[in-house]
Design a protein around this motif. Structure first.
Motif, short mmCIF file in Angstrom:
data_model
loop_
_atom_site.label_atom_id
_atom_site.label_comp_id
_atom_site.label_asym_id
_atom_site.label_seq_id
_atom_site.Cartn_x
_atom_site.Cartn_y
_atom_site.Cartn_z
N ALA A 33 0.81 -1.22 0.00
CA ALA A 33 0.00 0.00 0.00
C ALA A 33 0.84 1.27 0.00
N ILE A 34 2.17 1.13 0.10
CA ILE A 34 3.05 2.30 0.02
C ILE A 34 4.20 2.05 -0.95
N SER A 38 0.17 2.50 -8.25
CA SER A 38 -1.25 2.83 -8.10
C SER A 38 -2.11 2.21 -9.21
N ILE A 72 -4.48 12.87 3.42
CA ILE A 72 -4.36 11.43 3.23
C ILE A 72 -5.00 11.10 1.89
N LEU A 74 -5.89 8.07 -0.68
CA LEU A 74 -6.03 6.63 -0.78
C LEU A 74 -6.47 6.27 -2.19
N SER A 122 -9.99 6.56 -6.23
CA SER A 122 -9.21 7.32 -5.25
C SER A 122 -10.08 8.29 -4.46
N VAL A 158 -6.52 -1.41 -0.24
CA VAL A 158 -5.92 -0.11 -0.51
C VAL A 158 -4.76 -0.35 -1.48
N GLU A 160 -2.84 2.13 -2.99
CA GLU A 160 -1.73 3.03 -2.68
C GLU A 160 -2.18 4.06 -1.65
N THR A 161 -1.25 4.45 -0.77
CA THR A 161 -1.49 5.45 0.26
C THR A 161 -0.42 6.53 0.14
N ARG A 162 -0.84 7.78 0.09
CA ARG A 162 0.08 8.91 0.10
C ARG A 162 -0.33 9.86 1.22
#
Length: 195
Positions: A33-34, A38, A72, A74, A122, A158, A160-162
């Motif tokens: 997820a990080i 994406s 955040i 997602l 997203s 999830v 990708e997480t930014r």
């Protein structure tokens, strides 16, 4: 009333630690997820997918030094369809306690009754800048995605997480009529700390 101007700076993924309550199996671990990928897919190796059980599922991202967490982002798996009931929490940098994030706005989603919903894909969550050492997103049992494919009935996924932190700056943040950011370059916005 004072209005602070904030510059948002992404947290460096290499400085983050990620954990989750479970995963669907090999290739669906929380670290995905990080990982910077994406791609909108439920394929192994791209994002995190929880176990397929109707239990509380959560993805937790932590860092060592306190930061003013403000945004955040997602990327959720759109094959799962619309989602509802997601809860965002931040870990206080002094007490280490988890508290509900003070949500200011949601792009491509809705915040109501303490939970986030959206059409899938997203979602960007703007929060009051909070000194924190962690952020987590929870999918309580009985909530989640409305049209998952077979075998994904109760997952939380999830891709990708930014995360971005706030610093004081003298620029303005702009939205278009659809609620999306329109400013090019560094992302900035204003908030009312008394609000």
């Amino acid at each position: 009333t004072n209005v602070d101007q904030l510059l948002l700076t992404p947290l460096d993924r290499t400085q983050l630690t990620v954990d989750a309550d479970s995963n669907l199996g090999a290739g669906y671990e929380a670290v995905n997820a990080i990982n910077g990928d994406s791609t909108d897919s439920l394929a192994s190796g791209i994002g995190w997918v929880s176990a397929n059980a109707d239990l509380d599922h959560e993805l937790t991202v932590t860092w060592v030094q306190a930061q003013q967490l403000a945004l955040i982002e997602l990327t959720l798996a759109s094959p799962l369809g619309p989602f509802a009931g997601l809860i965002v929490e931040v870990q206080d940098s002094v007490t280490n306690l988890w508290n509900a994030a003070r949500v200011q706005g949601v792009e491509r989603g809705l915040y109501a009754n303490g939970a986030i919903s959206g059409l899938g894909g997203s979602v960007t969550i703007h929060i009051v800048p909070t000194p924190s050492i962690g952020a987590r997103v929870r999918r309580p049992a009985g909530s989640g995605f409305s049209s998952p494919p077979p075998g994904y009935d109760h997952v939380f996924a999830v891709i990708e997480t930014r995360l971005s932190v706030a610093t004081v700056q003298s620029t303005a943040f702009a939205y278009n009529e659809l609620g999306a950011r329109i400013q090019a370059g560094p992302v900035t916005y204003s908030y009312d700390p008394e609000g």
